[in-house]
Design a protein around this motif. Structure first.
Motif, mmCIF file in Angstrom:
data_model
loop_
_atom_site.group_PDB
_atom_site.id
_atom_site.type_symbol
_atom_site.label_atom_id
_atom_site.label_comp_id
_atom_site.label_asym_id
_atom_site.label_seq_id
_atom_site.Cartn_x
_atom_site.Cartn_y
_atom_site.Cartn_z
ATOM 1 N N ASN A 1 5.768 0.495 5.945
ATOM 2 C CA ASN A 1 4.414 0.134 5.528
ATOM 3 C C ASN A 1 4.219 0.533 4.067
ATOM 4 O OD1 ASN A 1 1.624 -0.083 5.065
ATOM 5 N ND2 ASN A 1 1.127 0.437 7.178
ATOM 6 N N ASN B 1 1.545 0.404 2.327
ATOM 7 C CA ASN B 1 0.179 0.863 2.055
ATOM 8 C C ASN B 1 -0.315 1.789 3.167
ATOM 9 O OD1 ASN B 1 -0.207 -0.964 -0.316
ATOM 10 N ND2 ASN B 1 -0.047 -2.544 1.263
ATOM 11 N N PRO B 2 0.317 2.952 3.342
ATOM 12 C CA PRO B 2 -0.081 3.832 4.451
ATOM 13 C C PRO B 2 -1.503 4.370 4.310
ATOM 14 C CG PRO B 2 1.465 4.943 2.992
ATOM 15 C CD PRO B 2 1.431 3.515 2.562
ATOM 16 N N HIS C 1 2.451 11.273 3.531
ATOM 17 C CA HIS C 1 3.314 11.337 4.726
ATOM 18 C C HIS C 1 3.751 9.917 5.104
ATOM 19 C CE1 HIS C 1 1.127 15.166 4.813
ATOM 20 N NE2 HIS C 1 2.142 15.642 5.523
ATOM 21 N N LYS C 2 4.417 9.279 4.177
ATOM 22 C CA LYS C 2 4.837 7.890 4.389
ATOM 23 C C LYS C 2 5.834 7.760 5.530
ATOM 24 C CE LYS C 2 4.076 6.546 -0.424
ATOM 25 N NZ LYS C 2 4.675 5.981 -1.661
ATOM 26 N N ASP C 3 6.493 8.857 5.863
ATOM 27 C CA ASP C 3 7.462 8.788 6.955
ATOM 28 C C ASP C 3 6.793 8.474 8.291
ATOM 29 O OD1 ASP C 3 6.396 11.495 6.338
ATOM 30 O OD2 ASP C 3 7.356 12.008 8.248
ATOM 31 N N ALA D 1 -0.822 8.792 2.495
ATOM 32 C CA ALA D 1 0.017 8.462 1.340
ATOM 33 C C ALA D 1 1.081 9.523 1.104
ATOM 34 C CB ALA D 1 -0.856 8.293 0.098
#
Length: 499
Positions: A255, A257-258, A248-250, A246
């Motif tokens: 997405n 919902n990482p 490190h969404k990159d 959450a």
């Protein structure tokens, strides 16, 4: 030639009064019948066509439900279908109200004496209120269902069963005010046979270290030797995967919902199972959901503290058989860590899941639907698409008739600080094979085949509680609450939930 309006003045007044009451009751029993017998045959025939059409649709859906239950539920649960039903109910309410008003007109109330005219008017108004009110309330229920489906269930693509099983990751997340973000403290995979509904619950401790990721996934590239790095502490454990992803969404472009995706991928690598869907339950709202269904009843073998660790112990949930827990006590029974281990907690959570599965009857859902739907919208987040709702409801009905088995990756079988994931995968496969063998035993075994009627399990829970929960102030020497896992890690949920 249009039919002339009958003149009722030649009839005796008591006869006219009885006729007026009869026309109203006929409209209640069979809309349009009053118009047929009283001369407005065109309106009556239209009403009969509508009634006949509705009956035909209901009969068709009943037959379709008997032949293809899951598909019928899927069709009826779609937001578009529910919106259509809602509009139909409102139109039906208005049309039925118009027929009552017309039946009152046909009865020629001005030809009645004052008292009889008053009775006829009151009865007509009461019937309109009851019928229209019931249909409008039904439309509200349907709208609640539509809103619930649209809010909770995802729009993702359907995931096919893998090797004849649906594997659903159940996560209990606590996003309270004293925590930064959501961290799933409870992780259980429900592996469900796609044909029989027989279920295996696979419990994974939150403090599992060095967890792997499937090859080619974003975190497998970041952590080729498992989820670990120097001086990471609790951040390197299984329940830390969610938070890391959450933050490190990159690594997960596009997405939304990482955290859920990364946790599902980690558990796929741990168990060797394909995770079809996830369900994330916010424990802070779990209490409202339990209260909405009227509480749960289960056997409690050892007293469970209320509070503890960072807060004082406020009391205990005392042991006993058929103990009825409301939402507050069920939440503490599932989450309490004081005077026990994480592995006791995992066992208690399985008992709560099993109790909800066994005790949440269709009657409870229907009578308390609005409360359940309202609570669930705040509690549940899932990737199960709305189009698969019927499939899983169908499986849940089958699962209620069968025992639930379980495997937990806990000590002494597994060292959580340095786990042998090959052993976990082997034990998961063993638990599933053991469960599937029950269905292959046929009539002489413990399971069911496709040609036999599913057998009901003699669970440890009862739908009628005989005792209620009690809370007491802590004694100076509280009883320790620890459990010993089975030697091979595989057990029957009913056996660990006995008092």
């Amino acid at each position: 030639m249009p039919q002339e309006k009958p003149d009722l003045r030649n009839l005796r007044e008591p006869v006219r009064f009885k006729r007026a009451l009869t026309l109203l009751l006929m409209t209640l029993v069979l809309p349009g019948s009053a118009q047929i017998v009283a001369g407005s045959k065109k309106a009556g025939r239209w009403a009969w066509r509508v009634v006949a059409g509705l009956i035909a649709i209901v009969v068709f859906l009943v037959i379709l439900g008997l032949i293809w239950r899951s598909g019928t539920i899927n069709i009826l649960a779609r937001p578009g279908t529910l919106r259509l039903v809602q509009i139909l109910l409102i139109v039906l309410a208005l049309g039925w109200a118009a027929l009552f008003v017309d039946a009152y007109r046909i009865s020629q109330p001005l030809t009645l004496e004052r008292n009889h005219r008053l009775i006829t008017s009151i009865l007509d108004g009461a019937l309109i209120f009851v019928v229209v009110g019931a249909l409008v309330y039904a439309s509200v229920i349907v709208n609640t269902q539509r809103d619930f489906v649209a809010s909770v269930f995802g729009n993702t693509k359907s995931s096919k069963a893998d090797k004849g099983r649906y594997n659903v990751l159940l996560m209990g997340g606590d996003s309270g005010a004293d925590r930064v973000g959501t961290r799933p403290d409870s992780m259980t995979v429900a592996s469900v046979d796609a044909n029989t509904g027989r279920t295996v619950l696979i419990g994974l401790p939150r403090n599992l270290a060095k967890v792997p990721f499937p090859a080619g996934t974003p975190l497998a590239k970041q952590f080729p030797n498992g989820f670990q790095w120097k001086n990471c502490g609790i951040e390197c454990l299984l329940n830390g995967v969610y938070t890391y992803a959450a933050n490190h969404k990159d690594l997960f472009p596009g997405n939304p919902n990482p955290g859920e995706t990364a946790t599902s991928q980690a558990i796929e690598a741990i168990t060797g199972l394909k995770i079809n869907y996830y369900v994330l339950i916010d424990l802070t709202g779990f209490r409202d959901l339990i209260n909405a269904v009227g509480g749960i009843t289960l056997d409690i073998g050892k007293r469970v503290p209320i509070g503890g660790e960072t807060s004082p112990i406020k009391g205990y949930i005392e042991p006993g058989k058929n103990v009825h827990l409301d939402g507050y006590h069920a939440l503490w029974f599932a989450r309490s860590r004081a005077e026990s281990s994480d592995y006791d907690r995992m066992a208690r959570q399985k008992c709560v899941m099993s109790a909800m599965l066994n005790q949440l009857s269709p009657q409870t859902v229907l009578t308390k639907f609005q409360g359940i739907a309202s609570a669930s919208k705040e509690v549940v987040k899932t990737s199960i698409p709305a189009g698969e709702l019927g499939t899983f409801m169908d499986l849940a009905l089958d699962a209620k008739k069968l025992p639930v088995s379980s495997f937990s990756a806990v000590p002494p079988l597994i060292r959580t600080a340095d786990p042998d994931f090959a052993v976990i995968r082997a034990k998961v496969a063993e638990a599933i094979a053991k469960s599937e063998s029950l269905d292959n035993d046929g009539p002489g075994g413990d399971g069911k085949t496709s040609t036999t009627t599913p057998r009901s399990t003699s669970g440890t829970s009862s739908s009628k509680p005989s005792t209620t929960h009690t809370t007491k102030k802590p004694s100076k020497k509280p009883t320790s609450s620890t459990s010993t896992p089975p030697a091979n890690g595989v057990d029957d949920v009913a056996s660990i939930c006995k008092a």
